[in-house]
Write a protein that holds these residues in place. Sequence first.
Motif, PDB file in Angstrom:
ATOM      1  N   PHE A  78       0.836  -1.205   0.000  1.00 55.35           N
ATOM      2  CA  PHE A  78       0.000   0.000   0.000  1.00 55.35           C
ATOM      3  C   PHE A  78       0.873   1.258   0.000  1.00 55.35           C
ATOM      4  O   PHE A  78       1.868   1.329   0.725  1.00 55.35           O
ATOM      5  CB  PHE A  78      -0.911   0.019   1.223  1.00 55.35           C
ATOM      6  N   ALA A  79       0.455   2.257  -0.786  1.00 56.34           N
ATOM      7  CA  ALA A  79       1.134   3.555  -0.763  1.00 56.34           C
ATOM      8  C   ALA A  79       0.485   4.449   0.290  1.00 56.34           C
ATOM      9  O   ALA A  79       1.052   5.456   0.708  1.00 56.34           O
ATOM     10  CB  ALA A  79       1.029   4.221  -2.124  1.00 56.34           C
ATOM     11  N   GLY A  80      -0.735   4.071   0.698  1.00 55.69           N
ATOM     12  CA  GLY A  80      -1.423   4.863   1.709  1.00 55.69           C
ATOM     13  C   GLY A  80      -2.640   4.148   2.263  1.00 55.69           C
ATOM     14  O   GLY A  80      -3.200   3.259   1.617  1.00 55.69           O
ATOM     15  N   GLY A  81      -3.013   4.550   3.482  1.00 55.05           N
ATOM     16  CA  GLY A  81      -4.218   4.009   4.109  1.00 55.05           C
ATOM     17  C   GLY A  81      -5.013   5.179   4.679  1.00 55.05           C
ATOM     18  O   GLY A  81      -4.432   6.148   5.177  1.00 55.05           O
ATOM     19  N   ILE A  82      -6.337   5.089   4.567  1.00 57.33           N
ATOM     20  CA  ILE A  82      -7.205   6.163   5.076  1.00 57.33           C
ATOM     21  C   ILE A  82      -8.205   5.564   6.051  1.00 57.33           C
ATOM     22  O   ILE A  82      -8.828   4.535   5.758  1.00 57.33           O
ATOM     23  CB  ILE A  82      -7.978   6.836   3.912  1.00 57.33           C
ATOM     24  N   PHE A  83      -8.370   6.225   7.199  1.00 58.82           N
ATOM     25  CA  PHE A  83      -9.387   5.804   8.170  1.00 58.82           C
ATOM     26  C   PHE A  83     -10.506   6.840   8.174  1.00 58.82           C
ATOM     27  O   PHE A  83     -10.249   8.032   8.360  1.00 58.82           O
ATOM     28  CB  PHE A  83      -8.773   5.681   9.566  1.00 58.82           C
ATOM     29  N   THR A  84     -11.762   6.381   7.989  1.00 57.44           N
ATOM     30  CA  THR A  84     -12.890   7.322   7.956  1.00 57.44           C
ATOM     31  C   THR A  84     -13.523   7.472   9.342  1.00 57.44           C
ATOM     32  O   THR A  84     -13.572   8.573   9.885  1.00 57.44           O
ATOM     33  CB  THR A  84     -13.954   6.896   6.932  1.00 57.44           C
ATOM     34  N   ASN A  85     -13.991   6.386   9.910  1.00 59.07           N
ATOM     35  CA  ASN A  85     -14.666   6.444  11.221  1.00 59.07           C
ATOM     36  C   ASN A  85     -14.933   5.040  11.718  1.00 59.07           C
ATOM     37  O   ASN A  85     -14.814   4.071  10.959  1.00 59.07           O
ATOM     38  CB  ASN A  85     -16.000   7.208  11.105  1.00 59.07           C
ATOM     39  N   LEU A  86     -15.314   4.935  12.983  1.00 57.14           N
ATOM     40  CA  LEU A  86     -15.650   3.613  13.530  1.00 57.14           C
ATOM     41  C   LEU A  86     -16.891   3.735  14.399  1.00 57.14           C
ATOM     42  O   LEU A  86     -16.888   4.445  15.409  1.00 57.14           O
ATOM     43  CB  LEU A  86     -14.495   3.053  14.357  1.00 57.14           C
ATOM     44  N   THR A  87     -17.965   3.084  13.964  1.00 62.12           N
ATOM     45  CA  THR A  87     -19.191   3.021  14.769  1.00 62.12           C
ATOM     46  C   THR A  87     -19.733   1.610  14.657  1.00 62.12           C
ATOM     47  O   THR A  87     -19.150   0.775  13.965  1.00 62.12           O
ATOM     48  CB  THR A  87     -20.249   4.033  14.263  1.00 62.12           C
ATOM     49  N   GLN A  88     -20.852   1.357  15.318  1.00 61.44           N
ATOM     50  CA  GLN A  88     -21.297  -0.038  15.396  1.00 61.44           C
ATOM     51  C   GLN A  88     -21.725  -0.643  14.057  1.00 61.44           C
ATOM     52  O   GLN A  88     -22.526  -0.085  13.327  1.00 61.44           O
ATOM     53  CB  GLN A  88     -22.469  -0.179  16.368  1.00 61.44           C
ATOM     54  N   ASP A  89     -21.168  -1.800  13.771  1.00 62.06           N
ATOM     55  CA  ASP A  89     -21.634  -2.654  12.669  1.00 62.06           C
ATOM     56  C   ASP A  89     -20.942  -4.003  12.810  1.00 62.06           C
ATOM     57  O   ASP A  89     -19.972  -4.146  13.558  1.00 62.06           O
ATOM     58  CB  ASP A  89     -21.305  -2.021  11.308  1.00 62.06           C
ATOM     59  N   HIS A  90     -21.442  -4.976  12.111  1.00 70.59           N
ATOM     60  CA  HIS A  90     -20.802  -6.291  11.972  1.00 70.59           C
ATOM     61  C   HIS A  90     -20.588  -7.020  13.294  1.00 70.59           C
ATOM     62  O   HIS A  90     -19.640  -7.801  13.410  1.00 70.59           O
ATOM     63  CB  HIS A  90     -19.454  -6.157  11.250  1.00 70.59           C
ATOM     64  N   LEU A  91     -21.453  -6.756  14.301  1.00 73.41           N
ATOM     65  CA  LEU A  91     -21.252  -7.469  15.560  1.00 73.41           C
ATOM     66  C   LEU A  91     -21.762  -8.905  15.478  1.00 73.41           C
ATOM     67  O   LEU A  91     -21.696  -9.661  16.437  1.00 73.41           O
ATOM     68  CB  LEU A  91     -21.860  -6.703  16.750  1.00 73.41           C
ATOM     69  N   ASP A  92     -22.236  -9.297  14.296  1.00 72.31           N
ATOM     70  CA  ASP A  92     -22.502 -10.716  14.062  1.00 72.31           C
ATOM     71  C   ASP A  92     -21.181 -11.432  13.802  1.00 72.31           C
ATOM     72  O   ASP A  92     -21.025 -12.606  14.110  1.00 72.31           O
ATOM     73  CB  ASP A  92     -23.415 -10.886  12.830  1.00 72.31           C
ATOM     74  N   TYR A  93     -20.223 -10.718  13.245  1.00 72.08           N
ATOM     75  CA  TYR A  93     -18.958 -11.324  12.808  1.00 72.08           C
ATOM     76  C   TYR A  93     -17.861 -11.123  13.850  1.00 72.08           C
ATOM     77  O   TYR A  93     -17.208 -12.074  14.267  1.00 72.08           O
ATOM     78  CB  TYR A  93     -18.559 -10.706  11.471  1.00 72.08           C
ATOM     79  N   HIS A  94     -17.682  -9.873  14.268  1.00 67.10           N
ATOM     80  CA  HIS A  94     -16.662  -9.584  15.277  1.00 67.10           C
ATOM     81  C   HIS A  94     -17.294  -9.762  16.656  1.00 67.10           C
ATOM     82  O   HIS A  94     -18.459  -9.430  16.851  1.00 67.10           O
ATOM     83  CB  HIS A  94     -16.136  -8.162  15.116  1.00 67.10           C
ATOM     84  N   LYS A  95     -16.483 -10.253  17.599  1.00 64.63           N
ATOM     85  CA  LYS A  95     -17.026 -10.578  18.927  1.00 64.63           C
ATOM     86  C   LYS A  95     -17.606  -9.343  19.611  1.00 64.63           C
ATOM     87  O   LYS A  95     -18.643  -9.393  20.245  1.00 64.63           O
ATOM     88  CB  LYS A  95     -15.925 -11.172  19.813  1.00 64.63           C
ATOM     89  N   ASN A  96     -16.897  -8.218  19.518  1.00 61.41           N
ATOM     90  CA  ASN A  96     -17.340  -6.978  20.154  1.00 61.41           C
ATOM     91  C   ASN A  96     -16.683  -5.799  19.452  1.00 61.41           C
ATOM     92  O   ASN A  96     -15.866  -5.992  18.553  1.00 61.41           O
ATOM     93  CB  ASN A  96     -16.990  -6.989  21.662  1.00 61.41           C
ATOM     94  N   MET A  97     -17.021  -4.590  19.891  1.00 65.62           N
ATOM     95  CA  MET A  97     -16.505  -3.391  19.234  1.00 65.62           C
ATOM     96  C   MET A  97     -14.978  -3.315  19.323  1.00 65.62           C
ATOM     97  O   MET A  97     -14.311  -2.826  18.425  1.00 65.62           O
ATOM     98  CB  MET A  97     -17.113  -2.132  19.861  1.00 65.62           C
ATOM     99  N   GLN A  98     -14.432  -3.824  20.435  1.00 62.50           N
ATOM    100  CA  GLN A  98     -12.978  -3.755  20.616  1.00 62.50           C
ATOM    101  C   GLN A  98     -12.263  -4.609  19.569  1.00 62.50           C
ATOM    102  O   GLN A  98     -11.272  -4.180  18.972  1.00 62.50           O
ATOM    103  CB  GLN A  98     -12.642  -4.229  22.016  1.00 62.50           C
ATOM    104  N   GLU A  99     -12.813  -5.805  19.327  1.00 66.05           N
ATOM    105  CA  GLU A  99     -12.183  -6.665  18.321  1.00 66.05           C
ATOM    106  C   GLU A  99     -12.309  -6.023  16.931  1.00 66.05           C
ATOM    107  O   GLU A  99     -11.358  -6.012  16.140  1.00 66.05           O
ATOM    108  CB  GLU A  99     -12.837  -8.051  18.319  1.00 66.05           C
ATOM    109  N   TYR A 100     -13.498  -5.469  16.664  1.00 65.90           N
ATOM    110  CA  TYR A 100     -13.749  -4.795  15.381  1.00 65.90           C
ATOM    111  C   TYR A 100     -12.726  -3.668  15.181  1.00 65.90           C
ATOM    112  O   TYR A 100     -12.095  -3.546  14.131  1.00 65.90           O
ATOM    113  CB  TYR A 100     -15.194  -4.285  15.411  1.00 65.90           C
ATOM    114  N   ARG A 101     -12.523  -2.881  16.250  1.00 62.72           N
ATOM    115  CA  ARG A 101     -11.582  -1.760  16.202  1.00 62.72           C
ATOM    116  C   ARG A 101     -10.143  -2.259  15.998  1.00 62.72           C
ATOM    117  O   ARG A 101      -9.395  -1.732  15.178  1.00 62.72           O
ATOM    118  CB  ARG A 101     -11.675  -1.009  17.542  1.00 62.72           C
ATOM    119  N   ASP A 102      -9.769  -3.316  16.733  1.00 62.89           N
ATOM    120  CA  ASP A 102      -8.399  -3.814  16.642  1.00 62.89           C
ATOM    121  C   ASP A 102      -8.099  -4.400  15.262  1.00 62.89           C
ATOM    122  O   ASP A 102      -6.980  -4.302  14.768  1.00 62.89           O
ATOM    123  CB  ASP A 102      -8.132  -4.849  17.743  1.00 62.89           C
TER     124      ASP A 102
END
Length: 485
Positions: free
Chosen positions: A195-219
């Motif tokens: 990658f030449a670059g990475g962009i972070f937009t935001n983090l709010t609740q989604d995909h808690l069916d897949y990730h165990k919790n928000m912390q895992e999603y964030r990590d």
Amino acid sequence: MELSKLIANCNVISIKGDEKTDVSAITSDSRQVKPGSLFVAVEGICTDGHSYIGKAIEEGASVIVYDKPLIDEFFSRVTYIQVENSAIALAMIASQWYGNPSAHLKLVGVTGTNGKTTVATLLYEMFRRQGYASGLLSTVCNYVNGEKFPTTHTTLDPVTLNRFLRMMVDAGCEYAFMEVSSHAIHQKRVYGLKFAGGIFTNLTQDHLDYHKNMQEYRDVKKSFFDDLPSDAFALTNIDDKNGLFMIQNTQAKKYTYSLKNMADFKARIFEKHFEGTDIEINGKPLTVRFVGLFNVYNLLAVYGASILLGLNEEDVLRTLTVVKPVAGRFQTIRSPKGFTAIIDYAHTPDALINVLNAIHDVLEKKGNIITVVGCGGNRDKTKRPIMAREAYRLSNKVIFTSDNPRFEEPQDILNDMLAGLSEDERRDVLTIADRREAIKTACALAKPGDVVLIAGKGHEDYQEIRGVKHHFDDKEEVEKLFFGN
Ligand SMILES: CC(=O)N[C@H]1[C@@H](OP(=O)(O)OP(=O)(O)OC[C@H]2O[C@@H](n3ccc(=O)[nH]c3=O)[C@H](O)[C@@H]2O)O[C@H](CO)[C@@H](O)[C@@H]1O[C@H](C)C(=O)N[C@@H](C)C(=O)N[C@H](CCC(=O)O)C(=O)O
Ligand SMILES: Nc1ncnc2c1ncn2[C@@H]1O[C@H](COP(=O)(O)OP(=O)(O)OP(=O)(O)O)[C@@H](O)[C@H]1O
Ligand SMILES: N[C@H](CCC[C@H](N)C(=O)O)C(=O)O
Ligand SMILES: [Mg+2]
């Protein structure tokens, strides 16, 4: 390609068989194996690729890559490669197979809960307008320079992904922009890409069916930035509470954007109207054709990345005044009766709140908001009552309906949504499972000056019911109601 070359970047534990064998194709799906293929057995969510090794050999696979102890018998005509992690090996092998295309492009990945498609698509448009051959991999569509290809995922599997990047290199592309979903990071679909670059937009609740919790999603999201090389840039939204956390351990050069704090790229809003917004970026005034505070963040990310990739500031600003929203993102259609329908892909609580607030900002209480919204089946159930509550709180009238029910009963999903309201509140809402009927009812209720928000499906031209995608397009439905045919 010779096997030894293909596995050159893999963490190999053991090899049984001929390392010099010639490989004719690569796949992680036994159903796609052809004679001479290399088959990578990957443990998935639904099933385990290791169970299909026998099937792959039957179909003619000559190399098996795996990461779990094998109980099957070993065939002398097959080469067995045990690796540390099959998903990672698949990504590394896919890159090698296609000649490491990401290393020949300036590849920028966009991650975050909302805004990925918008930012990646606008960057693609920005660079094309400046005359650079470019590619785009997004939820809505893939593009290799001007050529359009349909897509199945927000972020493709490693083999398809690298095939597209190769096509871009062969078509002379210099830049490529792609969405990086949390599923993709977790499943190593982008592993090993340069990658030449990475962009972070935001983090709010989604995909808690897949990730165990928000912390895992964030990590998981953070690990994308942890893996960026030192010559890349990491551009983050510091108005998001996880913005700085994302880039905490990255080797990449860190840059920030913000509407509220000191940052490398900064914007201010002057005036909001239905046709667009008057803003200022790094002290320069401009009018953009986007509505909503969240879109100012998206445009600022596009501005920052464009500058970091070396574009001229004036050209960038001029282009920002002419680009338009992506299909199904705050797409407005005026009815002959004097109200406005807005089609938007808001399918998370945060997106719904943002889009409704954006409508309030420009409506200034001069009309009512009628919202039609549903939630997807077989996805994060915990967001359903929250989305229902927010839709109720921020609208004058709500109609709950179906999104993509997938394998769930539409009424069960609606009940999960209704659980977000009190008994009294429930009496105020309409529940119409048939999406076509729900849209029709909302448009029948609308008076001149009102807004009908149809949320959740944006650009999608299907409704997925029990594994079948039936043609359904919110925009088409609205146009039929407004203009006939
Ligand atoms: C939950 C999820 O992400 N699943 C993805 C995952 O599939 P899986 O783990 O279920 O795979 P599996 O079916 O268990 O199979 C395991 C392995 O056995 C192989 N297999 C299986 C059957 C067989 O007969 N032979 C065989 O070899 C499979 O090819 C696979 O390699 O890996 C597959 C290959 O990469 C993906 O196509 C699949 O996406 C499914 C279809 C999906 O719907 N994913 C969504 C949730 C998703 O990824 N969404 C994100 C966007 C989310 C966002 O909005 O941010 C995206 O990037 O699109
Ligand atoms: N920066 C943002 N912040 C919050 N909400 C946003 C932002 N940008 C867009 N949205 C909302 O989210 C919806 C989806 O936008 P977009 O398609 O750009 O996001 P995405 O991250 O690509 O979504 P997906 O996860 O489905 O790929 C939009 O229709 C809008 O309602
Ligand atoms: N990329 C998102 C799309 C959701 C779109 C919505 N219409 C739904 O079906 O839930 C996901 O996989 O969660
Ligand atoms: Mg997207």
